[in-house]
Design a protein around this motif. Sequence first.
Motif, short mmCIF file in Angstrom:
data_model
loop_
_atom_site.label_atom_id
_atom_site.label_comp_id
_atom_site.label_asym_id
_atom_site.label_seq_id
_atom_site.Cartn_x
_atom_site.Cartn_y
_atom_site.Cartn_z
N MET A 39 0.85 -1.18 0.00
CA MET A 39 0.00 0.00 0.00
C MET A 39 0.89 1.24 0.00
SD MET A 39 -3.02 0.94 2.70
CE MET A 39 -3.82 -0.63 2.63
N ALA A 40 0.66 2.18 -0.91
CA ALA A 40 1.47 3.39 -0.98
C ALA A 40 1.16 4.29 0.20
CB ALA A 40 1.17 4.12 -2.29
N SER A 41 2.20 4.93 0.68
CA SER A 41 2.02 5.82 1.83
C SER A 41 1.37 7.12 1.37
CB SER A 41 3.38 6.10 2.47
OG SER A 41 3.24 6.99 3.53
N LEU A 42 0.34 7.56 2.06
CA LEU A 42 -0.30 8.83 1.77
C LEU A 42 0.49 9.94 2.44
CD1 LEU A 42 -3.98 7.72 2.47
CD2 LEU A 42 -2.88 7.96 0.26
N ASN A 43 0.15 11.16 2.15
CA ASN A 43 0.87 12.29 2.74
C ASN A 43 0.35 12.58 4.15
OD1 ASN A 43 2.59 14.43 3.00
ND2 ASN A 43 1.38 15.83 1.75
N VAL A 44 0.28 11.58 4.98
CA VAL A 44 -0.18 11.76 6.35
C VAL A 44 0.84 11.20 7.35
CG1 VAL A 44 -2.64 11.89 5.87
CG2 VAL A 44 -1.58 9.67 6.22
N GLY A 45 2.06 10.98 6.87
CA GLY A 45 3.12 10.47 7.74
C GLY A 45 3.37 11.39 8.92
N ASN A 46 3.35 12.69 8.64
CA ASN A 46 3.55 13.67 9.70
C ASN A 46 2.48 13.52 10.78
OD1 ASN A 46 4.62 15.89 11.08
ND2 ASN A 46 3.53 17.36 9.82
N LEU A 47 1.26 13.30 10.36
CA LEU A 47 0.16 13.07 11.29
C LEU A 47 0.41 11.82 12.11
CD1 LEU A 47 -2.74 13.51 12.44
CD2 LEU A 47 -3.55 12.16 10.48
N THR A 99 -5.47 20.78 15.96
CA THR A 99 -4.07 20.48 15.67
C THR A 99 -3.97 19.25 14.78
OG1 THR A 99 -3.38 21.41 17.79
CG2 THR A 99 -1.84 19.91 16.72
N LEU A 100 -4.78 18.24 15.07
CA LEU A 100 -4.77 17.04 14.24
C LEU A 100 -5.33 17.34 12.85
CD1 LEU A 100 -5.89 14.20 16.71
CD2 LEU A 100 -3.58 14.97 16.10
N TYR A 101 -6.34 18.20 12.76
CA TYR A 101 -6.90 18.57 11.47
C TYR A 101 -5.85 19.24 10.59
CZ TYR A 101 -11.55 17.95 13.64
OH TYR A 101 -12.65 17.46 14.27
N VAL A 102 -5.04 20.13 11.19
CA VAL A 102 -3.98 20.81 10.44
C VAL A 102 -2.96 19.80 9.96
CG1 VAL A 102 -2.05 22.44 10.63
CG2 VAL A 102 -4.29 23.05 11.56
N ARG A 103 -2.55 18.90 10.84
CA ARG A 103 -1.54 17.89 10.47
C ARG A 103 -2.06 16.94 9.40
NH1 ARG A 103 3.31 17.70 13.38
NH2 ARG A 103 3.23 19.11 15.13
N ALA A 104 -3.36 16.72 9.37
CA ALA A 104 -3.95 15.83 8.37
C ALA A 104 -4.28 16.57 7.07
CB ALA A 104 -5.22 15.19 8.92
N GLY A 105 -4.10 17.89 7.06
CA GLY A 105 -4.39 18.67 5.86
C GLY A 105 -5.85 19.00 5.69
N ILE A 106 -6.65 18.82 6.74
CA ILE A 106 -8.08 19.12 6.69
C ILE A 106 -8.33 20.60 6.95
CG2 ILE A 106 -10.31 18.69 7.82
CD1 ILE A 106 -9.31 15.84 8.38
N LEU A 107 -7.47 21.20 7.74
CA LEU A 107 -7.65 22.58 8.18
C LEU A 107 -6.36 23.35 7.95
CD1 LEU A 107 -9.74 24.39 9.75
CD2 LEU A 107 -8.61 23.67 11.83
N ASP A 108 -6.47 24.57 7.47
CA ASP A 108 -5.34 25.45 7.27
C ASP A 108 -4.86 25.97 8.63
OD1 ASP A 108 -4.66 28.67 6.70
OD2 ASP A 108 -3.79 27.26 5.27
N GLU A 109 -3.57 26.22 8.76
CA GLU A 109 -2.98 26.70 10.02
C GLU A 109 -3.65 27.99 10.50
OE1 GLU A 109 -0.47 26.46 13.27
OE2 GLU A 109 -0.38 25.06 11.62
#
Length: 167
Positions: A1-9, A66-76
């Motif tokens: 499975m390819a890694s999504l851009n949520v590693g930071n999360l 904070t989790l929303y920002v890290r997941a890319g759901i919410l802008d900083e």
Amino acid sequence: MASLNVGNLGEYLREQRRNAQLSLRQLADAAGVSNPYLSQIERGLRKPSAEVLQQVAKALRISAETLYVRAGILDERERDELETRAVILADPSMNERQKNVLLQIYDSFRKENGFEPGAGSGSEAGSETGGEFGSGAGADGRPGADGNRTAGGSDADTASKPSKPSH
């Protein structure tokens, strides 16, 4: 499975879980998600929904925003605005009218500085209190003498201007 851009999360979640001294299984149980699913989130293989992030944040006793920002759901910037609003609304030393006035002043300053009020802004509160700054606030954002707004502006506005006789 390819890694999504949520590693930071995932890394952040793992760090928060370890700081809380919780096992993966304990956090999964507390958040109401499956152990394998949470493991995949931590490894960056799954992108959780906002609802799952909220449950995990609650279980970890951290900010969901904070989790929303890290997941890319919410802008900083949106997160900062939401947190500012939350702090104002949670302040027990102010009554509801004062909170609404303060939120409307906050919105006016943000607009003056080129930021549009976001979702959940004081616009709903403004419809309850009426006027640009809400009840009792003058053009400078300060409440009038008795906190009541008159039809022609705030009491502070009318009190500072001498009435002119009409001819």
